[in-house]
Motif scaffolding. Structure first.
Motif, PDB file in Angstrom:
ATOM      1  N   ASN A 188      -8.504   0.619  10.400  1.00  0.00           N
ATOM      2  CA  ASN A 188      -9.639   0.037   9.689  1.00  0.00           C
ATOM      3  C   ASN A 188     -10.398  -0.856  10.661  1.00  0.00           C
ATOM      4  O   ASN A 188      -9.903  -1.918  11.068  1.00  0.00           O
ATOM      5  CB  ASN A 188      -9.132  -0.763   8.479  1.00  0.00           C
ATOM      6  N   GLU A 189     -11.581  -0.378  11.024  1.00  0.00           N
ATOM      7  CA  GLU A 189     -12.368  -1.041  12.065  1.00  0.00           C
ATOM      8  C   GLU A 189     -12.831  -2.430  11.612  1.00  0.00           C
ATOM      9  O   GLU A 189     -12.801  -3.390  12.379  1.00  0.00           O
ATOM     10  CB  GLU A 189     -13.575  -0.127  12.379  1.00  0.00           C
ATOM     11  N   GLU A 190     -13.208  -2.517  10.331  1.00  0.00           N
ATOM     12  CA  GLU A 190     -13.765  -3.780   9.835  1.00  0.00           C
ATOM     13  C   GLU A 190     -12.742  -4.910   9.941  1.00  0.00           C
ATOM     14  O   GLU A 190     -13.037  -6.014  10.394  1.00  0.00           O
ATOM     15  CB  GLU A 190     -14.206  -3.583   8.376  1.00  0.00           C
ATOM     16  N   TYR A 191     -11.523  -4.631   9.516  1.00  0.00           N
ATOM     17  CA  TYR A 191     -10.494  -5.679   9.515  1.00  0.00           C
ATOM     18  C   TYR A 191      -9.583  -5.620  10.734  1.00  0.00           C
ATOM     19  O   TYR A 191      -8.643  -6.407  10.846  1.00  0.00           O
ATOM     20  CB  TYR A 191      -9.651  -5.592   8.233  1.00  0.00           C
ATOM     21  N   GLN A 192      -9.836  -4.685  11.610  1.00  0.00           N
ATOM     22  CA  GLN A 192      -9.022  -4.551  12.828  1.00  0.00           C
ATOM     23  C   GLN A 192      -7.532  -4.483  12.510  1.00  0.00           C
ATOM     24  O   GLN A 192      -6.697  -5.201  13.070  1.00  0.00           O
ATOM     25  CB  GLN A 192      -9.295  -5.735  13.781  1.00  0.00           C
ATOM     26  N   ILE A 193      -7.233  -3.610  11.558  1.00  0.00           N
ATOM     27  CA  ILE A 193      -5.829  -3.422  11.195  1.00  0.00           C
ATOM     28  C   ILE A 193      -5.542  -1.914  11.171  1.00  0.00           C
ATOM     29  O   ILE A 193      -6.415  -1.114  10.814  1.00  0.00           O
ATOM     30  CB  ILE A 193      -5.502  -4.073   9.828  1.00  0.00           C
ATOM     31  N   GLY A 194      -4.325  -1.559  11.563  1.00  0.00           N
ATOM     32  CA  GLY A 194      -3.987  -0.138  11.576  1.00  0.00           C
ATOM     33  C   GLY A 194      -2.524   0.078  11.261  1.00  0.00           C
ATOM     34  O   GLY A 194      -1.749  -0.877  11.140  1.00  0.00           O
ATOM     35  N   ALA A 195      -2.169   1.336  11.117  1.00  0.00           N
ATOM     36  CA  ALA A 195      -0.773   1.680  10.846  1.00  0.00           C
ATOM     37  C   ALA A 195      -0.414   2.941  11.604  1.00  0.00           C
ATOM     38  O   ALA A 195      -1.236   3.846  11.751  1.00  0.00           O
ATOM     39  CB  ALA A 195      -0.564   1.901   9.353  1.00  0.00           C
ATOM     40  N   CYS A 196       0.828   2.964  12.085  1.00  0.00           N
ATOM     41  CA  CYS A 196       1.363   4.202  12.655  1.00  0.00           C
ATOM     42  C   CYS A 196       2.821   4.300  12.239  1.00  0.00           C
ATOM     43  O   CYS A 196       3.421   3.323  11.807  1.00  0.00           O
ATOM     44  CB  CYS A 196       1.202   4.228  14.175  1.00  0.00           C
ATOM     45  N   GLY A 197       3.368   5.463  12.364  1.00  0.00           N
ATOM     46  CA  GLY A 197       4.759   5.672  11.961  1.00  0.00           C
ATOM     47  C   GLY A 197       4.971   7.148  11.704  1.00  0.00           C
ATOM     48  O   GLY A 197       4.010   7.910  11.559  1.00  0.00           O
ATOM     49  N   ASP A 198       6.249   7.545  11.624  1.00  0.00           N
ATOM     50  CA  ASP A 198       6.572   8.963  11.437  1.00  0.00           C
ATOM     51  C   ASP A 198       5.871   9.548  10.216  1.00  0.00           C
ATOM     52  O   ASP A 198       5.410  10.686  10.227  1.00  0.00           O
ATOM     53  CB  ASP A 198       8.089   9.159  11.347  1.00  0.00           C
ATOM     54  N   TRP A 199       5.737   8.765   9.161  1.00  0.00           N
ATOM     55  CA  TRP A 199       5.218   9.284   7.894  1.00  0.00           C
ATOM     56  C   TRP A 199       3.709   9.540   7.903  1.00  0.00           C
ATOM     57  O   TRP A 199       3.163  10.106   6.968  1.00  0.00           O
ATOM     58  CB  TRP A 199       5.605   8.337   6.742  1.00  0.00           C
ATOM     59  N   LEU A 200       3.033   9.149   8.965  1.00  0.00           N
ATOM     60  CA  LEU A 200       1.592   9.427   9.076  1.00  0.00           C
ATOM     61  C   LEU A 200       1.328  10.632   9.978  1.00  0.00           C
ATOM     62  O   LEU A 200       0.200  11.069  10.156  1.00  0.00           O
ATOM     63  CB  LEU A 200       0.868   8.206   9.648  1.00  0.00           C
ATOM     64  N   HIS A 201       2.378  11.163  10.582  1.00  0.00           N
ATOM     65  CA  HIS A 201       2.201  12.249  11.552  1.00  0.00           C
ATOM     66  C   HIS A 201       3.248  13.340  11.332  1.00  0.00           C
ATOM     67  O   HIS A 201       3.875  13.828  12.283  1.00  0.00           O
ATOM     68  CB  HIS A 201       2.319  11.697  12.978  1.00  0.00           C
ATOM     69  N   GLY A 202       3.473  13.672  10.063  1.00  0.00           N
ATOM     70  CA  GLY A 202       4.349  14.812   9.779  1.00  0.00           C
ATOM     71  C   GLY A 202       5.835  14.523   9.772  1.00  0.00           C
ATOM     72  O   GLY A 202       6.638  15.438   9.625  1.00  0.00           O
ATOM     73  N   GLY A 203       6.257  13.257   9.945  1.00  0.00           N
ATOM     74  CA  GLY A 203       7.687  12.920   9.896  1.00  0.00           C
ATOM     75  C   GLY A 203       8.374  13.135  11.226  1.00  0.00           C
ATOM     76  O   GLY A 203       7.765  13.621  12.180  1.00  0.00           O
TER      77      GLY A 203
END
Ligand code: FAD
Length: 790
Positions: free
Chosen positions: A756-771
């Motif tokens: 999220n560009e506006e709030y400069q927050i993001g997420a990554c992890g296995d569950w966002l890329h197919g496990g």
């Protein structure tokens, strides 16, 4: 129908000498297809000129097609951005000239557009670029079409077809073609005007409007290497290229002959990336430099016309410039004679890529490649020669030189890269006796002398320019968080990680006892496998660095009652699975035993509160890497991740020690059972203690039913189930059980990562890329790429 050979005979000499016929035949009356690959410009481009001329001659339209594949070697955000920026300029300039152009991004559409267009067209024209992957693409297309096909030399002032032999010494190449070359230097290239713009047939793909597209969004959709970001101060495209050129020709070319060898003097032209992608015309550069006159211009022309073109002509006559056999005979012999010399300081590829060799000067040079996609030519020679002392053989030196250079340098994969890199092992050179260790009679470059000539402190400041000192906080030191952090840190970002556990690793953790050093169980992720080449690269790098080892257990698939030896090699950490996370975490600021219970957005940035109500921050950016349920709980209400809500399923891990070996035919068993899922002998993994220790992982559905029960109460049930199924007593002398509440994502998303560009927050992890661990790794890289491409 006009025959293509007849058409060729009508071309002006200056064009005809540049054409090589791939396929001849009658030209149907549809349109000329110019497949633009490596001459991404609308000016002084012989391939485009010939395309316009033939279209006019046949009174048919012209279509310029440019496709951006994900499959070119070393495809990354860096190269993609440079190409996209170049394509944006081409689109604008061709529109002004009234020439139809389509740009096709393969990452967003899988239609074989080029093949379809090739089979519809009258004649295909592309550029003649003597590098391995383009040669094979051209060959493949010609096998898939009956349409006449020409390739045009748009890169060399002295066309590659002019020389028949392979030149290996610059002075001979210089001397043999002096008149030929001089006749061509001042040649003007005025494009003809396209006469026929009759409508084209329906196109197989919708063209992308690159003027309005957000290039970073396009890149994020492509399955390419996201760990190599675009270069901040080298924008792609003809406009940026000619701006740089104008500055050089106005202010620097006069001093080129004495400043060009000092990286701190900033006296070089820095045009190689633009030349490689054909975003500037070498014809214009040569002509303008020749008109300048003087010693600086002379030296510049020597580099452009002799050294650059020697490499093009050499690659043109060398079937595979990536092999040791491409070197001159004397170099092959002398290097082979040194092959058995023991190298005391071999380095893993990963350390070299990340600029972590034992030598400071080399690391600075490598960091320049890593962060800025360029390396000063003179330093590149020392860098290339030095690499040879850290490899196991000359073959590996060539492989790694090409890898490091082509992966990172914007001018990588150019014929002059192949020439320059192989020069480090004797190409275009003579023997320098007496023979030396490792190098034989290949010329050695004295690193100490180079250090003496260079103000290293100044060069370091130059290399470390643009460091991003704004802070990024990452919550979670699992594989995704660590991958994201390391990628950002290698590019000069300031990153801090917080994790609630006692060490890094998350779900790849290993259970170790402080009292009993043999009590080692990989109770989370049991092993590593890859399916994606981007993860494979790193798995192999970790193996090369001895962080992981291969493991080939005999695996029994229980239901089928057949014993299978795994076809695919599995990998495990050395000496434990958490070693991978520890390796990734080395040199990263990881604050452990910090459970983040709240995150708050303020004008100054993100504030993190831990379990003791202590605050950390503010941080400009925040990255969350927790399993989905924990992440949703932490995320403020106004923010949400697109797509369905992801759930995790639980699993229990029962760790058992036996006094006697278990007499099972297999070292690992995979069940189809209501409670049992995976049973594996820890000592069958390399570098594990010899104790009779086995780990059982449960079926997720069974664990869901028993999730809230005291895990200890489940041990007897599981041992009985195992005994009954295996028909052998399961009576451990010691055991421990661990409940993974969020073991693996049930229905993972396929969005790569969230930002999220506006709030400069993001997420990554296995569950966002197919496990899976592969997904965790790729997701961390994907998010780092998104941040760096902004
Ligand atoms: C039993 C088991 C079996 C598995 N089997 C396989 C398999 O066969 N193949 C495969 O590919 N994958 C398997 N996996 C999954 C694999 O381990 C994961 O996909 C991968 O490790 C996930 O990495 P990640 O970085 O996305 O998340 P995690 O590893 O979960 O990292 C998240 C981190 O966040 C930390 N954290 C959480 N909340 C907070 C908080 N509030 N404050 C601070 N820190 C916090 C955690 O401590 C953790 O370190 C298995 C996992 C388990 C548990």
């Amino acid at each position: 129908m006009t025959h293509s050979s007849e058409l060729l005979s009508t071309l002006e000499d200056k064009y005809r000498e540049r054409v090589r016929i791939i396929k001849n035949g009658p030209c149907r009356s549809s349109f000329i297809l110019y497949w633009m690959c490596t001459a991404m410009r609308s000016d002084e481009n012989p391939a485009l000129d010939i395309a316009i001329y033939t279209a006019n001659r046949l009174s048919i339209p012209l279509l310029v097609y440019q496709g951006l594949s994900n499959r070119y070697p070393f495809a990354s955000d860096r190269h993609h951005m440079f190409i996209l920026e170049g394509a944006r300029d081409v689109q604008q300039q061709l529109a002004k000239k009234g020439i139809p152009y389509i740009f096709h991004l393969e990452g967003t559409s899988r239609v074989p557009a080029l093949k379809i267009l090739a089979n519809m067209s009258s004649l295909i024209i592309t550029e003649d670029m003597p590098i391995p992957h383009l040669r094979s693409w051209t060959q493949k297309l010609s096998q898939n079409t009956e349409t006449p096909f020409w390739k045009v030399d748009s890169a060399c002032i002295l066309p590659m077809s002019v020389s028949n032999q392979r030149y290996e010494r610059a002075f001979r190449f210089r001397d043999d073609f002096t008149t030929n070359r001089n006749n061509r230097i001042l040649q003007e290239w005025l494009s003809p005007t396209l006469e026929h713009t009759t409508p084209l047939p329906t196109l197989p793909v919708a063209p992308i409007d690159l003027q309005s597209a957000i290039l970073s969004n396009l890149i994020a959709q492509c399955p390419i290497d996201h760990t190599i970001p675009p270069v901040q101060d080298t924008r792609g495209g003809s406009k940026a290229g000619y701006q740089r050129w104008k500055k050089f020709i106005l202010h620097s070319i006069e001093a080129y002959h004495y400043k060009r060898n000092d990286p701190n003097a900033h006296g070089s032209s820095r045009m190689s990336a633009y030349l490689h992608y054909g975003q500037v015309s070498p014809f214009r550069l040569a002509r303008e430099a020749a008109r300048k006159k003087g010693k600086g211009a002379e030296k510049y022309l020597d580099e452009l016309l002799i050294w650059r073109e020697l490499s093009y002509h050499w690659c043109d006559k060398t079937p595979n410039p990536t092999r040791l056999s491409a070197l001159p005979q004397w170099a092959q012999i002398t290097l082979s004679q040194q092959s058995s010399t023991v190298r005391l300081q071999q380095q893993p590829w990963e350390s070299l890529l990340r600029a972590k060799s034992p030598n400071h000067l080399w690391n600075l040079a490598q960091q320049s490649l890593l962060r800025h996609g360029e390396l000063h030519n003179n330093l590149r020679m020392t860098w290339g020669k030095m690499l040879h002392q850290w490899t196991e053989s000359p073959e590996q030196t060539i492989r790694w030189l090409l890898d490091l250079n082509n992966r990172l340098a914007l001018d990588g994969r150019d014929p002059s890269s192949y020439g320059g890199l192989l020069w480090c092992l004797g190409l275009f050179d003579r023997p320098f006796p007496p023979s030396k260790k490792i190098y034989g009679t290949v010329r050695v470059r004295d690193e100490k002398a180079h250090r003496g000539r260079l103000n290293q402190e100044r060069y370091m400041q130059h290399v470390r320019r643009n460091e991003n000192t704004s802070s990024t906080a990452i919550v979670g030191a699992g594989i995704s968080g660590l991958t994201c952090a390391r990628t950002l840190i290698d590019q000069g970002h300031n990153v801090k990680i917080f994790d609630k556990a006692r060490g890094p690793g998350g779900r790849t953790s290993t259970r170790i006892s402080r009292q009993d050093e043999d009590w080692i169980f990989d109770h989370g992720l049991p092993f590593i496998q890859f399916t994606d080449p981007r993860f494979e690269l790193w798995v192999k790098a970790w193996k090369n660095a001895d962080v992981i080892r291969s493991w080939n257990p005999k695996i029994k698939l229980w239901k089928k009652d057949s014993l299978l030896t795994t076809e695919r090699t599995l990998y495990v950490g050395n000496p434990k699975n958490s070693s991978v996370a520890e390796h990734l975490a080395s040199e990263i600021n990881v604050q452990t035993q910090e459970r983040i219970v709240q995150i708050r957005y303020t004008k100054q940035g993100w504030i993190l509160t831990n379990q003791h109500k202590n605050e950390h921050g503010p941080f400009l950016r925040l990255i969350l890497t927790l399993p989905p349920e924990q992440l949703y709980e932490l995320l403020p209400n106004r923010l949400s991740i697109p797509g369905h809500k992801v759930h995790s399923h639980p699993q229990h891990a029962l760790m058992m020690r036996f006094t006697q070996p278990l007499h099972l035919e297999a070292e690992a068993i995979q069940f189809q059972h209501h409670s049992l899922y995976w049973f594996c002998k820890e000592s069958s993994k390399p570098t594990r203690p010899p104790e009779h220790q086995w780990t059982l992982l449960t079926q997720p559905s069974w664990s869901s039913k028993h999730l809230e029960e005291d895990p200890k109460s489940l041990v007897d049930i599981l041992c009985t189930d195992l005994s009954n199924t295996l028909q052998t007593p399961i009576e451990p002398v010691q055991h421990q059980i661990h409940r993974w509440r969020y073991a693996q994502a049930d229905n993972p998303l396929q969005i790569g990562s969230w930002w999220n560009e506006e709030y400069q927050i993001g997420a990554c992890g296995d569950w966002l890329h197919g496990g899976s661990i592969e997904g965790a790794f790729l997701s961390g890289a994907h998010l780092a790429g998104r941040l760096m491409t902004q």
